[in-house]
Design a protein around this motif. Structure first.
Motif: not given
Length: 277
Positions: A142-147
């Motif tokens: 959705e609206d969150v990018y995780i790295r």
């Protein structure tokens, strides 16, 4: 704030759940990070929600609120403006009810991971790679990018390379970092890969993880607007806060949650002590 131009192409790979594949990413999409200290291409990102590319750009600079709740030990619950819930260093003990959509894990101790996550959890992201080498996560939900940025872990008297991950959550223009079960000081390459962190979750036990001198050094260098201690055990909070120096405010909260947004971050770096820490 300057709006960052993010480009992406949709890939039809799906994320494999634990334990079969331990959720390693294999996509080939490049997504520039708004949090990196220097411009660089990231590993492939997997689209977890089949979002269109147009959904990627506006949320990155909007000042929508993100709620962060201390669940216990090293587990913080992050709720994004789109309603995505994330539990950090998840072992199924804290933050499990209701099940979050995303969990991150580290394996220094059994209180930081589980081999049997609830099947209702959509995305399980371990901070290590069972097949060896660094874990690589680059995931959009959705609206969150995780790295993630890997570090080493001290196991059985020796350091095991790339067995811990610092997870970074980029949402609503904010860069939120969780140091995991960090065991050593960071070098320049780590700081470059991490980039800017507006919110930092830092273990302050001073023994099982990195020493308080080392941890406060990292927190001072990152100079995040909001610092959230965790993994405290019996260590006096003053043992950490006293090492941070006069440039950091102290804010003791009665509740377990804090709401942060890009336009309401404190003017001075602030150590926020939530209830239960």
């Amino acid at each position: 704030m300057t709006a960052f131009r993010l480009t992406a192409a949709i890939l039809t790979l799906l994320l494999a759940p634990l334990p079969a594949a331990l959720a390693q990413t294999n996509g080939q999409i490049e997504r520039p990070s708004t949090c990196l200290a220097m411009a660089q291409a990231l590993p492939g990102v997997i689209y977890a929600s089949l979002a269109t590319p147009s959904l990627v750009t506006p949320a990155a600079v909007k000042a929508d609120p993100v709620t962060i709740t201390y669940a216990g030990h090293s587990t913080y619950l992050i709720e994004t403006p789109a309603g995505v819930t994330i539990a950090t260093d998840f072992a199924g003990i804290y933050g499990a009810n209701p099940p979050p959509r995303v969990v991150t894990m580290n394996r220094a101790h059994g209180t930081h991971f589980t081999r049997n996550p609830d099947p209702a959890i959509e995305h399980v992201l371990p901070g290590w790679n069972e097949e060896g080498g660094p874990a690589k996560h680059s995931l959009l939900v959705e609206d969150v990018y995780i790295r993630n940025v890997t570090t080493d872990i001290r196991r059985y008297g020796a350091m095991e390379p790339d067995a811990n991950s610092i997870f970074i959550f980029e949402v609503a223009g904010l860069c939120i970092g969780h140091l995991g079960h960090l065991h050593h000081r960071l070098d320049d390459s780590h700081y470059a890969a991490i980039g800017r962190l507006d919110v930092l979750m830092v273990p302050v036990d001073g023994g099982l993880t990195l020493s308080l001198d080392g941890m406060s050094e990292i927190a001072r260098r990152l100079s995040s607007s909001v610092i959230l201690p965790m993994h405290r055990h019996s260590t006096p909070l003053s043992a950490f806060t006293g090492r941070m120096g006069g440039g950091f405010e102290l804010d003791f909260r009665e509740g377990r949650s804090i709401t942060v947004a890009l336009d309401n971050l404190p003017r001075r770096p602030t150590i926020v002590i939530l209830d239960g820490v």
